[in-house]
Design an enzyme around this catalytic site. Structure first.
Site, PDB file in Angstrom:
ATOM      1  N   ASN A  32      17.000  -3.614   7.082  1.00 16.49           N
ATOM      2  CA  ASN A  32      16.968  -4.926   6.408  1.00 16.49           C
ATOM      3  C   ASN A  32      16.450  -4.782   4.977  1.00 16.49           C
ATOM      4  OD1 ASN A  32      14.248  -4.571   6.723  1.00 16.49           O
ATOM      5  ND2 ASN A  32      13.893  -6.448   7.896  1.00 16.49           N
ATOM      6  N   GLY A  36      12.518  -0.513   3.099  1.00 13.63           N
ATOM      7  CA  GLY A  36      13.375   0.620   2.727  1.00 13.63           C
ATOM      8  C   GLY A  36      13.992   0.386   1.356  1.00 13.63           C
ATOM      9  N   PHE A  83      13.788   4.127  13.873  1.00 13.73           N
ATOM     10  CA  PHE A  83      12.656   4.223  12.940  1.00 13.73           C
ATOM     11  C   PHE A  83      12.173   2.844  12.482  1.00 13.73           C
ATOM     12  CE2 PHE A  83      15.129   8.088  12.335  1.00 13.73           C
ATOM     13  CZ  PHE A  83      14.186   9.076  12.139  1.00 13.73           C
ATOM     14  N   TYR A 151      -0.822  -1.571  17.031  1.00 13.75           N
ATOM     15  CA  TYR A 151       0.301  -0.667  16.723  1.00 13.75           C
ATOM     16  C   TYR A 151       0.458   0.376  17.826  1.00 13.75           C
ATOM     17  CZ  TYR A 151       2.762   3.203  14.440  1.00 13.75           C
ATOM     18  OH  TYR A 151       3.631   4.232  14.148  1.00 13.75           O
ATOM     19  N   HIS A 199      -1.254   5.124   2.447  1.00 16.72           N
ATOM     20  CA  HIS A 199      -1.437   6.476   2.992  1.00 16.72           C
ATOM     21  C   HIS A 199      -2.259   7.359   2.069  1.00 16.72           C
ATOM     22  CE1 HIS A 199       2.084   5.101   5.368  1.00 16.72           C
ATOM     23  NE2 HIS A 199       1.278   5.545   6.301  1.00 16.72           N
TER      24      HIS A 199
HETATM   25  N1  UFG Z   1      -7.683   7.111   3.840  1.00 16.90           N
HETATM   26  C1  UFG Z   1      -8.640   6.923   2.861  1.00 16.90           C
HETATM   27  N2  UFG Z   1      -8.254   6.298   1.706  1.00 16.90           N
HETATM   28  C2  UFG Z   1      -6.973   5.862   1.499  1.00 16.90           C
HETATM   29  C3  UFG Z   1      -6.012   6.058   2.504  1.00 16.90           C
HETATM   30  C4  UFG Z   1      -6.394   6.691   3.672  1.00 16.90           C
HETATM   31  O1  UFG Z   1      -9.803   7.293   3.018  1.00 16.90           O
HETATM   32  O2  UFG Z   1      -6.698   5.290   0.432  1.00 16.90           O
HETATM   33  C5  UFG Z   1      -8.055   7.819   5.077  1.00 16.90           C
HETATM   34  C6  UFG Z   1      -7.907   6.940   6.305  1.00 16.90           C
HETATM   35  O3  UFG Z   1      -9.085   6.219   6.556  1.00 16.90           O
HETATM   36  C7  UFG Z   1      -7.598   7.999   7.376  1.00 16.90           C
HETATM   37  C8  UFG Z   1      -6.882   9.117   6.628  1.00 16.90           C
HETATM   38  O4  UFG Z   1      -7.177   8.905   5.257  1.00 16.90           O
HETATM   39  O5  UFG Z   1      -8.791   8.502   7.890  1.00 16.90           O
HETATM   40  C9  UFG Z   1      -5.379   9.091   6.816  1.00 16.90           C
HETATM   41  O6  UFG Z   1      -4.926   7.758   6.582  1.00 16.90           O
HETATM   42  P1  UFG Z   1      -3.387   7.375   6.396  1.00 16.90           P
HETATM   43  O7  UFG Z   1      -3.344   5.934   6.055  1.00 16.90           O
HETATM   44  O8  UFG Z   1      -2.723   8.323   5.462  1.00 16.90           O
HETATM   45  O9  UFG Z   1      -2.750   7.649   7.828  1.00 16.90           O
HETATM   46  P2  UFG Z   1      -3.190   7.133   9.268  1.00 16.90           P
HETATM   47  O10 UFG Z   1      -3.850   8.297   9.950  1.00 16.90           O
HETATM   48  O11 UFG Z   1      -3.919   5.855   9.223  1.00 16.90           O
HETATM   49  O12 UFG Z   1      -1.813   6.761   9.920  1.00 16.90           O
HETATM   50  C10 UFG Z   1      -0.692   7.598   9.924  1.00 16.90           C
HETATM   51  C11 UFG Z   1       0.564   6.753  10.017  1.00 16.90           C
HETATM   52  C12 UFG Z   1       0.588   6.025  11.331  1.00 16.90           C
HETATM   53  C13 UFG Z   1       0.405   6.982  12.458  1.00 16.90           C
HETATM   54  C14 UFG Z   1      -0.822   7.809  12.263  1.00 16.90           C
HETATM   55  C15 UFG Z   1      -0.945   8.834  13.337  1.00 16.90           C
HETATM   56  O13 UFG Z   1       0.604   5.811   8.978  1.00 16.90           O
HETATM   57  O14 UFG Z   1       1.825   5.395  11.495  1.00 16.90           O
HETATM   58  O15 UFG Z   1      -0.775   8.466  11.000  1.00 16.90           O
HETATM   59  O16 UFG Z   1      -2.012   9.699  13.054  1.00 16.90           O
HETATM   60  F1  UFG Z   1       0.265   6.295  13.607  1.00 16.90           F
END
Ligand code: UFG
Length: 340
Positions: A32, A36, A83, A151, A199
Site C-alpha cells: 500500500n 514502502g 512481509f 507485536y 532502528h
Molecule cells: N536503540 C537505542 N537508540 C536508538 C535506537 C535503538 O538505544 O535510537 C537500542 C534499543 O533500545 C535496542 C537496540 O538499540 O536495545 C536495538 O533497537 P532497534 O530499534 O534497532 O531494534 P529492536 O531490537 O527493537 O527490534 C528489531 C526489529 C523488530 C524485531 C526485533 C527482534 O525492529 O521488528 O529487532 O530482535 F522484532
C-alpha cells in the site's frame, strides 16, 4: 516461479524482490506504499527485463479482503512471502490496537485468499520478539515463546494460525524469525528508509551525519556487561537469501506442515559496541546521550541459527558487524547526497 511479495516495497521486502529476480523468479509485489517506497521497487526491478521477467507492483491494502482476493483472481501465484506488517516493538506497546488488528486481520485476509486460490506455500516474516525475555542464550527454536509485547504476541498468533492451516487446508508454511536485520545492498541503490527512523544502526549513522540530534541510548542499566541491550545483527541480504532457501525447503516437503527458523548471525553486540563499530567504520565520533529505557526491549536477544543451517542450508555470508555497518554507511551517505 511467480512469488507474491506482500510488503515488497519495504526495507527487507525490496531486498527480497531483488534476490527473487536474481534467482530467475517473477515477483508480484503487493504494497500500500504507506511505509514502502516506489524508488526501492524501481531499483529492485532493475535487471528483470534482461532475464525475460515481468515483475509487477499492485497497490492495495492487505486489510481490505477485496484487494487481496482480487490479487489472486487476476494472476497465477505459486508461493507467498508475507512481509506486510508493522514491526516496531515499542510502538506496539503504546498502540496494541494497531498491531493486533494489522497483523492478525492482514494475515487472515492473505491466508483466506491464498487458500481460495489453492496456493499452498507461504513464508511468513516472524521475529525474535516471539521469545519475549528468554532465559537461555543463544535462543533455539525450541525455547518457549512467551512474548512480552503486542507485536510479539500477534506475530506468535499468526504462527499458530499457520500451523492450524496445515491441518485444515493442507498449507505448507515457514516462519522466519528475524533477529535484527541491518545493512544495505552493496550496489548502493537499496537500503533502509523509515519515517520516523527508530532502528539503532540508521540512528547512529544519522547522528554522525548530523541529520538528527545526538543518538539517544535507551537505557544503560540492563543486566549486560556495559549496561546496554545486546542484539544479533544480521545482514539484510542474508535475510532475503533465507527466504529463497525456505522456498526450496517448502518444495521438498512431502506433506503440509509448519516450521519456524531463527534468522540471526549467532553473535550479539551491545548498543555501545555497535557505536564503537560505527566509529571504526566511519572514522567519526557518535554524538550520544543516555535516555530512559524503551518499553518492550528485552536485555539480550541472540539467535542460534543451527536449525536454519541444517534444514535450509542457510549460513550468513556477511558475518562482520563492521561490514554490515559499512554497507549502511555507504547507503546513508549516498542518500544524503542524492535523496529520492
Ligand atoms: N536503540 C537505542 N537508540 C536508538 C535506537 C535503538 O538505544 O535510537 C537500542 C534499543 O533500545 C535496542 C537496540 O538499540 O536495545 C536495538 O533497537 P532497534 O530499534 O534497532 O531494534 P529492536 O531490537 O527493537 O527490534 C528489531 C526489529 C523488530 C524485531 C526485533 C527482534 O525492529 O521488528 O529487532 O530482535 F522484532
Amino acid at each position: 516461479m511467480r512469488v507474491l511479495v506482500c510488503g515488497g516495497a519495504g526495507y527487507i521486502g525490496s531486498h527480497m524482490v531483488r534476490e527473487l529476480i536474481r534467482a530467475g523468479h517473477t515477483p508480484v509485489v503487493f504494497d500500500n506504499l504507506s511505509t514502502g517506497h516506489h524508488w526501492a521497487l524501481e531499483a529492485a526491478f532493475k535487471g528483470a527485463a534482461e532475464k525475460g521477467l515481468e515483475p509487477e507492483l499492485i497497490t492495495g491494502d492487505i486489510l481490505n479482503l477485496g484487494d487481496v482476493d482480487d490479487l489472486f483472481e487476476k494472476r497465477p501465484i505459486d508461493a507467498v512471502m508475507h512481509f506486510s506488517a508493522r514491526s516496531l516493538v515499542s510502538e506496539s506497546v503504546l498502540r496494541p490496537d494497531l498491531y493486533y488488528h494489522g497483523i492478525l486481520v492482514g494475515s487472515l485476509n492473505l491466508l483466506a485468499a491464498a487458500n481460495q486460490a489453492r496456493v499452498d506455500k507461504i513464508i511468513f516474516s516472524s521475529t525474535a520478539a516471539v521469545y519475549g525475555t528468554p532465559e537461555e542464550m543463544p535462543i533455539e527454536e525450541s525455547c518457549p515463546t512467551q512474548p512480552i509485547t503486542p507485536y510479539g504476541q500477534a506475530t506468535k498468533m499468526v504462527e499458530m494460525i499457520l500451523e492450524d492451516y496445515a491441518q485444515a487446508h493442507g498449507l505448507k508454511s515457514v516462519a522466519l524469525r528475524y533477529f535484527n536485520a541491518a545493512g544495505a545492498d552493496p550496489g548502493g541503490d537499496l537500503g533502509e528508509e523509515h519515517q520516523p527512523e527508530t532502528h539503532l544502526i540508521p540512528n547512529v549513522l544519522k547522528a554522525i551525519l548530523g541529520q538528527t540530534p545526538p543518538l539517544e541510548i535507551f537505557g544503560n542499566d540492563y543486566p549486560t556487561p556495559d549496561g546496554t541491550p545486546i542484539r544479533d545483527y544480521v545482514f539484510v541480504g542474508d535475510v532475503a537469501r533465507a527466504h529463497l532457501l525456505a522456498l526450496d525447503f517448502l518444495d521438498r516437503q512431502p506433506r503440509p506442515g509448519f516450521s519456524a527458523f531463527n534468522i540471526g548471525s549467532g553473535r550479539g553486540f551491545s548498543v555501545m559496541e555497535v557505536m564503537a563499530a560505527a566509529e571504526r567504520v566511519t572514522g567519526q565520533w557518535v554524538p550520544y546521550k543516555f535516555a530512559h529505557r524503551r518499553p518492550g526491549d528485552p536485555p539480550v536477544l541472540v539467535a542460534s541459527a543451527e536449525k536454519a543451517k541444517k534444514e535450509l542450508g542457510w549460513d550468513p555470508e556477511v558475518t562482520s558487524l563492521d561490514e554490515i555497518i559499512r554497507s549502511a554507511w555507504n547507503w546513508f551517505r549516498q542518500r544524503a547526497e542524492s535523496p529520492a
